[in-house]
Design an enzyme around this catalytic site. Structure first.
Site, PDB file in Angstrom:
ATOM      1  N   HIS A  64      48.429  76.418  33.769  1.00 63.01           N
ATOM      2  CA  HIS A  64      49.358  76.518  35.372  1.00 63.01           C
ATOM      3  C   HIS A  64      48.466  76.570  36.492  1.00 63.01           C
ATOM      4  O   HIS A  64      48.517  76.811  37.786  1.00 63.01           O
ATOM      5  CB  HIS A  64      49.584  78.262  34.675  1.00 63.01           C
TER       6      HIS A  64
ATOM      7  N   ASP B 263      49.092  76.434  27.738  1.00 62.02           N
ATOM      8  CA  ASP B 263      48.652  76.615  28.060  1.00 62.02           C
ATOM      9  C   ASP B 263      47.151  75.923  29.242  1.00 62.02           C
ATOM     10  O   ASP B 263      46.670  76.670  29.603  1.00 62.02           O
ATOM     11  CB  ASP B 263      48.452  78.133  28.729  1.00 62.02           C
TER      12      ASP B 263
ATOM     13  N   SER C 110      42.007  82.216  35.752  1.00 63.32           N
ATOM     14  CA  SER C 110      42.591  81.457  34.909  1.00 63.32           C
ATOM     15  C   SER C 110      41.512  80.432  34.436  1.00 63.32           C
ATOM     16  O   SER C 110      41.730  79.626  35.723  1.00 63.32           O
ATOM     17  CB  SER C 110      43.468  81.046  35.318  1.00 63.32           C
TER      18      SER C 110
END
Length: 280
Positions: A88, A118, A225
């Site tokens: 992402h 992911d 992230s």
């Protein structure tokens, strides 16, 4: 409590908001099925020792797409610039720029992506002599183990936080549709997700994926992230991917001590497909 709060991914993408915010020269990856002592013996078991040993292997990633821009983190896994991050962080990116711990900037290309896990693999252009991280064994961690997180929350490169593993095998379900992701970002950065049988911030659509996550109370914030969750010997045991936040404001979104990381054993199993150029 779990139903009352919401997941926010640890990435800044098109405006962070309440909801899930999707928060190689040599192909040889430094990997261990046990715990390797990356930290010098004189600093073993200390957060400062882990930070000093591993920070050179963590980068900041800035990705630009038609939907806007996102800032995340990544982990160097080969000395010529293979980097693992979250899908992402770079999904749909037309341009990817990477800043290493010593301030050097590189252009990167996306090699492979796996939206179901992911995960993404990117490769720096014209890079050499980088310090690759050692990938540990996430099967060997337990609840209560001390951990360190390193990433670039809010663009603050090389930020170090610490905590413990607070739970294992947490199911987190997110959408895998890139078009839906970009539409959600244009509408303010909200990202639909499911947790505990409940849906938040809209319909996740028909294309979703669920992954088993490591839960930690190490502080994670937007921008973490793709960064590293590390054991006290300096081994990477997870890739930070999401955090809970009860706020509806992007300005006030922040860690409440509930963060999630993709186990590193999942990453190691996925590497061959990512290197082969997977785009699922």
């Amino acid at each position: 409590l779990l139903v009352a709060v919401a997941i926010v991914a640890a990435a800044v993408g098109g405006g962070t908001a309440y909801g899930i915010q999707e928060l190689t020269g040599s192909d040889t990856v430094a990997s261990s099925s046990t715990s390797t002592n990356v930290v010098p013996s004189s600093q073993k078991g200390t957060v400062s020792g882990v930070a000093k040993a591993v920070s050179p292997s963590i980068v900041e990633i800035n990705a630009t797409s038609n939907a806007g821009s996102s800032t995340g983190s990544g982990v160097i896994i080969t000395d010529d610039g293979e980097i693992i991050t979250n899908n992402h962080v770079v999904a749909g990116a037309s341009s990817v720029k990477v800043t290493t711990n010593d301030g050097k900037q590189y252009t990167a290309e996306v090699v492979g992506t796996d939206s179901k896990k992911d995960l993404a693999l990117i490769k720096l252009e014209n890079a050499s002599g980088l310090k690759a991280a050692t990938l540990g064994d996430s099967a060997g961690i337990g609840v209560g183990d001390q951990v360190v997180a390193i990433g670039s929350p809010e663009g603050l490169t090389g930020t170090v936080t610490s905590g413990i593993v607070s739970a294992l095998d947490r199911d987190v379900t997110v959408s895998t549709d890139e078009g839906q992701q970009q539409q959600q970002q244009r509408q303010g950065g909200q990202w639909p997700f499911e947790f505990g049988g409940q849906q938040f911030n809209g319909d996740t659509g028909s294309s979703t994926t669920t992954y088993k996550a490591i839960q930690t109370d190490a502080s994670l914030n937007p921008g973490n992230s793709g960064g590293a969750l590390i054991d006290m010997n300096g081994n990477i045991i997870g890739i930070n991917s999401a955090m809970y936040s009860a706020t509806e404001s992007s300005a006030s979104a922040g860690s409440v001590g509930l963060g999630f990381a993709i186990p590193i054993n999942t990453v190691k199993a996925d590497l061959p497909e990512l290197r082969a150029g997977a785009s699922n």
